[in-house]
Enzyme design. Sequence first.
Site, mmCIF file in Angstrom:
data_model
loop_
_atom_site.group_PDB
_atom_site.id
_atom_site.type_symbol
_atom_site.label_atom_id
_atom_site.label_comp_id
_atom_site.label_asym_id
_atom_site.label_seq_id
_atom_site.Cartn_x
_atom_site.Cartn_y
_atom_site.Cartn_z
ATOM 1 N N HIS A 105 0.835 -1.195 0.000
ATOM 2 C CA HIS A 105 0.000 0.000 0.000
ATOM 3 C C HIS A 105 0.876 1.252 0.000
ATOM 4 O O HIS A 105 1.929 1.270 0.649
ATOM 5 C CB HIS A 105 -0.909 0.035 1.229
ATOM 6 C CG HIS A 105 -1.722 -1.202 1.419
ATOM 7 N ND1 HIS A 105 -2.602 -1.663 0.463
ATOM 8 C CD2 HIS A 105 -1.786 -2.081 2.443
ATOM 9 C CE1 HIS A 105 -3.181 -2.779 0.906
ATOM 10 N NE2 HIS A 105 -2.694 -3.051 2.099
ATOM 11 N N GLU A 122 -1.809 -0.230 8.323
ATOM 12 C CA GLU A 122 -2.830 -1.098 8.918
ATOM 13 C C GLU A 122 -2.207 -2.004 9.980
ATOM 14 O O GLU A 122 -0.987 -2.079 10.126
ATOM 15 C CB GLU A 122 -3.500 -1.947 7.840
ATOM 16 C CG GLU A 122 -2.569 -2.867 7.069
ATOM 17 C CD GLU A 122 -3.205 -3.467 5.827
ATOM 18 O OE1 GLU A 122 -4.185 -2.900 5.307
ATOM 19 O OE2 GLU A 122 -2.702 -4.512 5.373
ATOM 20 N N HIS A 180 3.310 -7.500 1.828
ATOM 21 C CA HIS A 180 2.650 -8.430 2.753
ATOM 22 C C HIS A 180 1.590 -9.270 2.047
ATOM 23 O O HIS A 180 1.162 -8.947 0.944
ATOM 24 C CB HIS A 180 1.978 -7.657 3.897
ATOM 25 C CG HIS A 180 0.882 -6.731 3.434
ATOM 26 N ND1 HIS A 180 1.143 -5.436 3.049
ATOM 27 C CD2 HIS A 180 -0.452 -6.902 3.280
ATOM 28 C CE1 HIS A 180 0.002 -4.857 2.694
ATOM 29 N NE2 HIS A 180 -0.979 -5.734 2.828
ATOM 30 N N ARG A 200 -1.299 -4.673 -6.249
ATOM 31 C CA ARG A 200 -1.147 -6.128 -6.285
ATOM 32 C C ARG A 200 0.116 -6.465 -7.067
ATOM 33 O O ARG A 200 0.253 -6.098 -8.239
ATOM 34 C CB ARG A 200 -2.397 -6.743 -6.934
ATOM 35 C CG ARG A 200 -2.616 -8.198 -6.623
ATOM 36 C CD ARG A 200 -3.900 -8.709 -7.281
ATOM 37 N NE ARG A 200 -5.089 -8.196 -6.639
ATOM 38 C CZ ARG A 200 -6.102 -7.619 -7.286
ATOM 39 N NH1 ARG A 200 -6.068 -7.471 -8.593
ATOM 40 N NH2 ARG A 200 -7.150 -7.196 -6.626
#
Length: 326
Positions: A105, A122, A180, A200
């Site tokens: 991200h 996150e 991740h 992605r």
Amino acid sequence: MSSLYPLKFKTIYKDKIWGGQKIKTYLHKDFGDLPNCGETWEISGVKTDVSVVDGGALNGESLADLLEQYGAELVGKKVYAHFGNIFPLLVKFIDANEDLSIQVHPNDELAKKRHNSFGKTEMWYIIQANPGSTLIAGFNREMTEKLYLEKFNSGHLMDVLNREDAKAGNVFFLPAGRVHTIGAGLLLAEIQQTSDITYRIYDFDRVDANGHKRPLQTEEALAAIDYKHYPEYKTKYTPEKNETVKLVSCPYFTTSVLDATESTAKDYSNLDSFVIHVCVAGEYTIKHNGAVYPVKMGECILLPKTIDKIELETTNGFKILESFIE
């Protein structure tokens, strides 16, 4: 205007190519006719999926409407001054029946420039894990963009990614930029910035029901990736019964866990922020102003800034994640 009270929202269910059945079988949340459910969005200010109040005098109101009406009363003066009418956190449950894609991200700066969006830092709290489940967080050695591309282009990217065993109660903090993926067999709670931007990198060459591969953003990912190697990727903490234990503290959110075997009281008057409870085990009842609000595993509740003191009553115990912005 109606007075603010502890707010629940209607769950937003998302089927995913990698999703499973644990949202239904473990968290007891009914996702209806969907073939599977990979994610539930429990509290969301993302423009395409804004949460709607479920119950009480504000039933049917959107979170965006509440922010316009109540502002700092809902989220706190500092939070409202910074974020305005965008709710700053997104809370999800995620069921990975298969590995998610390898992804990354962007941070705030890159997301603002490319997407006029917040970045996406996150954290994950593992609720349930099948035996042998793993996940990927970061690299297992020092990395450069050049070496990364060599590994990626030769089909050996997995060799340089850091794989971690994952069990119930484990916590992983994933700042923007950390490569991740959530591995198969994991059910977790995710607390993140309000953003739905994912690059992605690799999707294991899988195809959807129509034989199509999902699009990759391998080029976009290059500028987003943090290539540094870190000594620890799993968050260390010491579990305690009936004590609030801090797990993660960053500019975007602070999250603690409370594993309670008995009733307790909470005083949030020193916080200039809303508080979110994510119930990951058991059940309890919030008592406030003579009213009661039952909360059970798989549910989230938003406590507006105006609610400072609450009682949490339980007969058989509960475990909650408690998040706010400092």
